[in-house]
Design a protein around this motif. Structure first.
Motif, mmCIF file in Angstrom:
data_model
loop_
_atom_site.group_PDB
_atom_site.id
_atom_site.type_symbol
_atom_site.label_atom_id
_atom_site.label_comp_id
_atom_site.label_asym_id
_atom_site.label_seq_id
_atom_site.Cartn_x
_atom_site.Cartn_y
_atom_site.Cartn_z
ATOM 1 N N HIS A 116 1.187 -1.435 -0.018
ATOM 2 C CA HIS A 116 0.273 0.073 0.405
ATOM 3 C C HIS A 116 0.535 1.299 -0.062
ATOM 4 O O HIS A 116 2.250 0.833 -0.390
ATOM 5 N N GLU B 126 -1.976 0.084 7.703
ATOM 6 C CA GLU B 126 -1.112 -0.745 7.208
ATOM 7 C C GLU B 126 0.058 -0.249 6.450
ATOM 8 O O GLU B 126 1.177 -0.986 6.499
ATOM 9 N N HIS C 74 2.838 -7.209 4.091
ATOM 10 C CA HIS C 74 1.451 -6.509 4.295
ATOM 11 C C HIS C 74 0.820 -6.992 5.917
ATOM 12 O O HIS C 74 1.732 -7.814 6.433
ATOM 13 N N ALA C 75 -0.310 -6.030 6.209
ATOM 14 C CA ALA C 75 -0.685 -6.687 7.683
ATOM 15 C C ALA C 75 -2.654 -6.950 6.873
ATOM 16 O O ALA C 75 -3.011 -5.943 6.197
HETATM 17 ZN ZN ZN Z 1 -2.680 -5.289 2.333
#
Ligand code: ZN
Length: 259
Positions: free
Chosen positions: A58, A93, A147-148
């Motif tokens: 992101h 995030e 990512h989270a």
């Molecule tokens: Zn993500």
């Protein structure tokens, strides 16, 4: 020959300037020849380093223009979204993935890898397809997307790795297999890490543009759920992230060793 020339010049009684000129050219030639092997050696050393491209998932603001989810795909998706966030601290995030990516990158650099980031700051505009292209152009040995997770169900938690299924129509069979091997190596190291209690494991996904446009092996790591209060608290602790990223690096070492 040069020495003979110098002696001849002396004998002929020509000006000292000529002698000095010849001497300087001689020294310059020695200097050039002595540096060539050193430069060549360091070039060989540099090129033998394994390349890991890390994509901190992101960015600060989403770009909701669309792009195909893979080569020849009819389906499209947003170019890049701004990800999930912690409802407890409001942390984005994209911030967490950037912090974790830098930590992982530093660990990998110390272990002798060449690390390339797709982004090192929040305010960028790089689509998921473009991120894959960075990995492709770098001829990465591994493309790691960090990512989270987030969920409407606040009880949902756990570390997972997203990898292409064997039926993925966008990537080659060999990239597909290698990506699964990387996923397995990482998950095995994560399972041995006593600090990490919640592990969902490997999940097959074929709708990820970043993976589908990739011509190098890669996986997407979901560090945990920012929407789960307990896990979000852990993810905010640099020691927990360090432990997670060390296990990820151990998995990478294992894959590279066997390659
Ligand atoms: Zn993500």
């Amino acid at each position: 020959m040069l020495v003979l020339n110098i002696v001849n010049l002396f004998l002929k009684g020509e000006h000292m300037k000529n002698v000095i000129l010849i001497l300087f050219s001689f020294i310059a030639l020695i200097a050039i020849f002595s540096t060539v092997p050193v430069t060549a050696k360091s070039a060989i050393k540099k090129s033998s380093k394994k390349i890991i491209v890390i994509d901190p998932g992101h960015q600060q603001y989403a770009n909701i223009d669309v792009e195909q989810i893979g080569p020849g795909a009819l389906k499209t998706k947003y170019k890049v979204t701004d990800g999930t966030h912690s409802p407890y601290t409001n942390k984005k995030e994209s911030n967490l993935t950037l912090e974790a990516s830098k930590m992982l990158g530093n660990t990998l650099k110390k272990r002798g890898y060449k690390v390339i980031y797709t982004r090192t700051k929040q305010n960028v505009n790089i689509s998921n397809r473009e991120r894959a292209n960075i990995a492709n152009k770098s001829k990465a040995d591994i493309f790691l997307r960090i990512h989270a997770d987030g969920s409407i169900d606040k009880k949902e938690k756990g570390f997972s790795i997203l990898t292409p299924s064997s039926k993925n129509p966008y990537i080659s069979k060999s990239i597909n297999k290698k990506s699964l091997v990387i996923s397995n190596e990482i998950i095995q190291k994560i399972e041995k890490n006593k600090k990490i209690k919640d592990i969902k494991g490997i999940i097959y996904r074929d709708n990820l543009s970043g993976a589908n446009w990739s011509k190098v092996p890669g996986v997407l790591i979901e560090l945990g759920y920012m929407t789960n209060k307990e896990e979000d608290k852990k993810l905010a602790d640099p020691l927990y992230i360090k432990s997670l990223t060390n296990s990820i690096a151990d998995g990478i070492d294992q894959y590279i060793k066997k390659k």
